[in-house]
Design an enzyme around this catalytic site. Structure first.
Site, short mmCIF file in Angstrom:
data_model
loop_
_atom_site.label_atom_id
_atom_site.label_comp_id
_atom_site.label_asym_id
_atom_site.label_seq_id
_atom_site.Cartn_x
_atom_site.Cartn_y
_atom_site.Cartn_z
N HIS A 10 62.14 11.19 88.86
CA HIS A 10 61.74 11.65 87.52
C HIS A 10 61.52 10.48 86.56
O HIS A 10 61.67 10.61 85.36
CB HIS A 10 62.80 12.59 86.91
CG HIS A 10 63.23 13.68 87.84
ND1 HIS A 10 62.60 14.89 87.91
CD2 HIS A 10 64.22 13.70 88.77
CE1 HIS A 10 63.20 15.65 88.83
NE2 HIS A 10 64.17 14.94 89.39
N SER A 27 42.41 -9.13 75.55
CA SER A 27 41.79 -8.36 74.46
C SER A 27 40.87 -9.27 73.67
O SER A 27 41.10 -10.47 73.58
CB SER A 27 42.90 -7.80 73.57
OG SER A 27 42.43 -7.61 72.26
N LYS A 82 47.35 -10.44 74.64
CA LYS A 82 47.25 -9.39 75.65
C LYS A 82 46.96 -9.86 77.07
O LYS A 82 46.15 -10.77 77.29
CB LYS A 82 46.13 -8.41 75.24
CG LYS A 82 46.47 -7.62 74.00
CD LYS A 82 47.39 -6.47 74.32
CE LYS A 82 46.52 -5.28 74.63
NZ LYS A 82 47.33 -4.14 75.03
N GLU A 94 44.05 -0.03 86.25
CA GLU A 94 43.53 1.11 85.48
C GLU A 94 42.26 1.68 86.09
O GLU A 94 42.08 2.90 86.20
CB GLU A 94 43.27 0.68 84.03
CG GLU A 94 44.54 0.40 83.27
CD GLU A 94 44.29 -0.30 81.93
OE1 GLU A 94 44.96 0.04 80.95
OE2 GLU A 94 43.42 -1.20 81.86
#
Ligand code: ARG
Length: 487
Positions: free
Chosen positions: A148, A269, A275, A282
């Protein structure tokens, strides 16, 4: 074909129904199918050797590669067109005796699917190898195992990564099982009803490297199960890759801080200079969704088709090739990512120690020491954790006094050494004690790694063997052509 039964169709219609844009993938296999069929016609005395030789010459040239003209409906007509252009219809027109585009495309798709399966299997082997070498580095890297997405019980990073290895091992096996079902030749089914010419289906199957024929001719031209199975095998691989990708996105966050992704597979970024974005992971996650969509598309095309061949079947093909292509790319890129992962071993260990993932082991120890039912020990430890959490204590700060007190609340009088508590709550000890086969203990993980390294070798031999069989086809066709006097 035109100006007999029907006039030449419009360019618009021809282009609309054309498979030329995705026929390049099967083009050479269609040529091979034509060669095998031709040799069979010669062997059976259906066409004579000199006609066979003339046609063989053109097909052999096409086997060196050719480009598809968009104005033709598909690769099958293209090949016949080339043959007839070169040797005339009086000879070239005999090639299509006893065959149809329907059995031809099903056969070529199966030959191409076999190559594709081998490619996928090969990439899976490489990914499994990469995972195993990361495992070898992290047999002693303690981390919290999750259920979980909550801290569950301590395991090791090797144990965790072995779980992924085993998923890909299953994907590998699945592909080889699909391979077996792909490995049947539809040739000789012609349009759907076979032929009144005395075709030798087994001979064609053997020449093209198939283990057997796909028997029922109606089934053989209408069956695309193997394409859907391939799309499913690809989708399952993508799901596993997407699960890894998801975990890498999470683990590389500041909050987790378990892993540093390789720069080569990250981006930054345009505005926020700090970043480091997990962009490859992704995109893999998103492409997995697209591959799933393709599986659904293929299934639903088949859903309401009457027997036997319908042109809808053609439209299954590009979805499957898309799935396979994306899966190959994702396998390759995730392998690169995994190779370059740098784990923060200390942070993982601390998470295992401080997140109460060790307390199941304390309950187990109480069961063994005081001969209590597990449920009672579970309740005692549950109370203990609640007290510690409420008081803002870490597991290291739990005392024997606290434990004895909560035990009393559950009606149990026990005396326990502080040492026993410390040992039970030590994540290394928890892992070491989980000796059950397949568990996280060092011994069990080393056994698993060794077993899997051996299996990797036999799996790789199997792939080499299948690949050899496919690579032999061209030589086989050529020597048979010579034997028959057609070359
Ligand atoms: N291009 C077709 C396909 O990929 C080949 C078979 C066409 N058959 C037909 N009867 N129109 O499935």
């Amino acid at each position: 074909m035109w100006e007999a039964r029907i006039k030449t169709p419009s360019i618009e219609a021809t282009q609309y129904i054309s498979s030329i844009s995705f026929d390049d993938r099967i083009a050479l296999d269609v040529v091979r199918v034509n060669i095998a069929h031709l040799l069979m016609l010669v062997k059976q005395g259906i066409i004579n050797v000199s006609d066979g030789r003339a046609i063989y010459g053109v097909l052999k040239r096409l086997l060196q590669g050719f480009s598809l003209r968009p104005q033709l409906e598909d690769v099958h007509m293209h090949i016949e067109d080339e043959v007839i252009k070169e040797v005339g219809v009086s000879v070239g027109g005999k090639l299509h005796t006893g065959k149809s585009r329907n059995d031809q495309v099903a056969t070529a798709l199966r030959m191409t699917a076999k190559r594709v399966i081998i490619e996928l299997a090969h990439e899976l082997l490489k990914l499994r190898e990469t995972l195993l070498s990361q495992c070898e580095k992290h047999i002693n890297t303690i981390m919290p195992g999750y259920t979980h997405l909550q801290h569950a019980q301590p395991i090791t990073l090797a144990h965790h990564l072995l779980a992924y290895h085993d998923k890909f091992d299953r994907d590998f096996k699945r592909l080889l099982e699909v391979y077996e079902r792909v490995d049947e030749s539809p040739m000789g089914s012609a349009a759907l009803a076979g032929s009144s010419f005395n075709l030798d289906r087994e001979y064609v199957a053997k020449l093209l490297g198939f283990s057997k024929i796909e028997e029922n001719t109606v089934d053989a031209v209408s069956d695309r199960d193997f394409m859907v199975e391939l799309a499913f095998a690809a989708a399952m691989i993508m799901i596993h890759l997407s699960q890894i990708a998801e975990e890498l996105v999470l683990w590389s966050t500041w909050e987790f801080g378990f892993v540093e992704l390789p720069d080569a597979y990250s981006s930054t970024s345009s505005i926020m200079p700090q970043k480091k974005n997990p962009v490859v992971a992704e995109v893999v996650r998103a492409r997995a969704s697209q591959v799933l969509g393709m599986l659904f598309s293929a299934l639903s095309i088949l859903k309401r088709l009457p027997l036997s061949y319908n042109l809808d079947l053609q439209e299954v093909t590009p979805s499957v090739w898309f799935s396979v292509e994306e899966t190959l790319r994702a396998l390759r890129i995730i392998k690169g990512v995994i190779e370059g992962l740098q784990f923060d071993v200390k942070r993982m260990h601390d998470a295992a120690e401080l997140g109460f993932s060790t307390v199941t082991e304390l309950a187990n120890e109480i069961v063994r020491r005081f001969n209590l039912p597990f449920r009672v020990a579970y309740r005692i430890v549950g109370r203990l954790v609640k007290e510690a959490v409420d008081a803002g204590l870490t597991p290291n700060e739990i005392t024997s006094e606290m434990l004895e007190k909560v035990a009393l609340c559950e009606g149990v009088l026990i005396k326990i050494d502080e040492e026993v508590i410390r040992e039970s709550l030590n994540p290394e000890m928890c892992v070491a004690k989980c000796k059950v086969s397949g568990g996280p203990s060092q011994r069990s993980v080393v056994d698993m790694i060794n077993g899997r390294k051996l299996k990797l070798l036999t799996d790789s031999d199997r792939i080499i063997e299948l690949k050899r069989k496919i690579e032999e086809i061209d030589l086989q066709l050529e020597s048979e052509a010579k034997r028959l006097g057609a070359a």
